[in-house]
Design a protein around this motif. Structure first.
Motif, mmCIF file in Angstrom:
data_model
loop_
_atom_site.group_PDB
_atom_site.id
_atom_site.type_symbol
_atom_site.label_atom_id
_atom_site.label_comp_id
_atom_site.label_asym_id
_atom_site.label_seq_id
_atom_site.Cartn_x
_atom_site.Cartn_y
_atom_site.Cartn_z
ATOM 1 N N LEU A 81 0.816 -1.217 0.000
ATOM 2 C CA LEU A 81 0.000 0.000 0.000
ATOM 3 C C LEU A 81 0.848 1.264 0.000
ATOM 4 N N VAL A 102 -4.827 -1.646 -3.296
ATOM 5 C CA VAL A 102 -5.912 -1.246 -2.412
ATOM 6 C C VAL A 102 -7.067 -2.237 -2.466
ATOM 7 N N LEU A 105 -6.506 2.273 5.649
ATOM 8 C CA LEU A 105 -6.874 2.145 4.241
ATOM 9 C C LEU A 105 -7.705 3.339 3.781
#
Length: 338
Positions: free
Chosen positions: A38, A126, A78
């Motif tokens: 990420l 993602v 996230l």
């Protein structure tokens, strides 16, 4: 980056608490970020740790068990990363960050919530990370909560699309319209919805929909967002972003930023006081339900306090000072030279 001076400390007379699993959650989320790629470098991961997202979550949910805290730490991270990257041309997903790309991204994101298996081999980090996370949340939450949570995530993307379309059209929202949508732009609805799952609160639907609980929830979300608009103002002004209550107030009322900051502080404090007054008017059903209501309200208080404590002490994300800090610093400097 220019420091923003806030005229006073924000009013939030709730206790400061932090989950004992905070270090475990931080370490877990860093490994989770590495696993799914990420962030692109160890330097970026170092910067992420300075921003202290695990500490924010640990303050919001001081009673969560270790597994649940780690899951929400991953989710919160996230959402922050998606928000940051979609706000920039250096997008985390292919295709940039215009409204069309946001809409396409949103549809894919929500589709994964319906069927995580479609993203296991995704080339977009993602989406692969989301699939892993959602399968873990499916084990932690009830079917009813999961459906409610999916709707909350969808509202976030609707708000993001509204914001991007405003920017593309060069359109300023009214103060009223912005205040109505802000809880979704900032994903504050996601945080309050998680109180039910993380603290294992069970209430009938008619209780969740009671006007007092509905207003308390909205006040919690909004006060978190007004505080965040104050804390993040310097960062957003530097980037030319204007979806911020201070900036929109100054634009609509044709006032100075100093006055708009003071007005935003006043709005925050007034709504916290309204929240406190409402807690004396909680509905009563039976003893078991009433105890669950009290636990839910305590969860909302924790979120409100967590946002302020984290912004004050544990993140490098924002740059601001309080006026009393400047006065204290000036006084100390004078004392040194006397």
């Amino acid at each position: 980056m220019q420091f923003i001076i806030l005229p006073k400390r924000l009013y939030c007379p709730f206790p400061s608490r932090i989950n004992s699993h905070v270090l475990a959650a931080d370490a877990h989320t860093v490994q989770w970020i590495r696993k799914f790629g990420l962030l692109r470098s160890e330097e970026q991961i170092h910067q992420y740790r300075k921003e202290g997202y695990a500490y924010m979550v640990a303050r919001m949910f001081p009673n969560a068990d270790r597994e649940t805290l780690c899951a929400y730490s991953d989710l919160n991270t996230l959402l922050f990363l998606v928000d940051d990257f979609l706000d920039q041309k250096d997008a985390m997903v292919s295709g940039g960050h215009d409204s069309g790309s946001v809409e396409q991204f949103s549809k894919h994101f929500v589709a994964i919530l319906e069927n995580p298996a479609i993203a296991h081999n995704s080339k977009e980090p993602v989406f692969a990370a989301l699939a892993d996370l959602w399968e873990r949340l499916m084990r932690l939450g009830t079917a009813g909560w999961l459906e409610k949570y999916k709707k909350s995530l969808w509202r976030i993307f609707h708000a993001a699309l509204w914001q991007h379309k405003n920017i593309e059209a060069g359109r300023w929202p009214s103060v009223e319209d912005y205040m109505e949508r802000r809880q979704y732009i900032g994903a504050a609805n996601v945080a309050t919805d998680c109180v039910e799952m993380i603290d294992r609160i069970t209430l009938p639907s008619e209780v969740w929909e009671h006007p007092v609980l509905t207003e308390l929830t909205e006040l919690c979300r909004n006060t978190v967002c007004w505080a965040n608009d104050l804390f993040s103002l310097s960062k957003e002004r530097e980037k030319g972003e204007y979806h911020n209550l201070v900036t929109i107030l100054a634009h609509e009322k044709k006032s100075s930023f100093t006055k708009a900051i003071a007005k935003t502080v006043a709005i925050h404090d007034q709504q916290v006081r309204r929240f406190i007054r409402l807690t004396a008017m909680l509905p009563s059903f039976d003893e078991a339900v009433d105890m669950e209501i009290v636990r839910y309200v305590e969860g909302l208080k924790a979120i409100m306090r967590a946002n302020i404590d984290w912004s004050n002490h544990e993140t490098s994300r924002y740059q601001f000072q309080y006026a009393d800090y400047k006065v204290a610093a000036a006084t100390a400097a004078v004392a040194v030279h006397v």
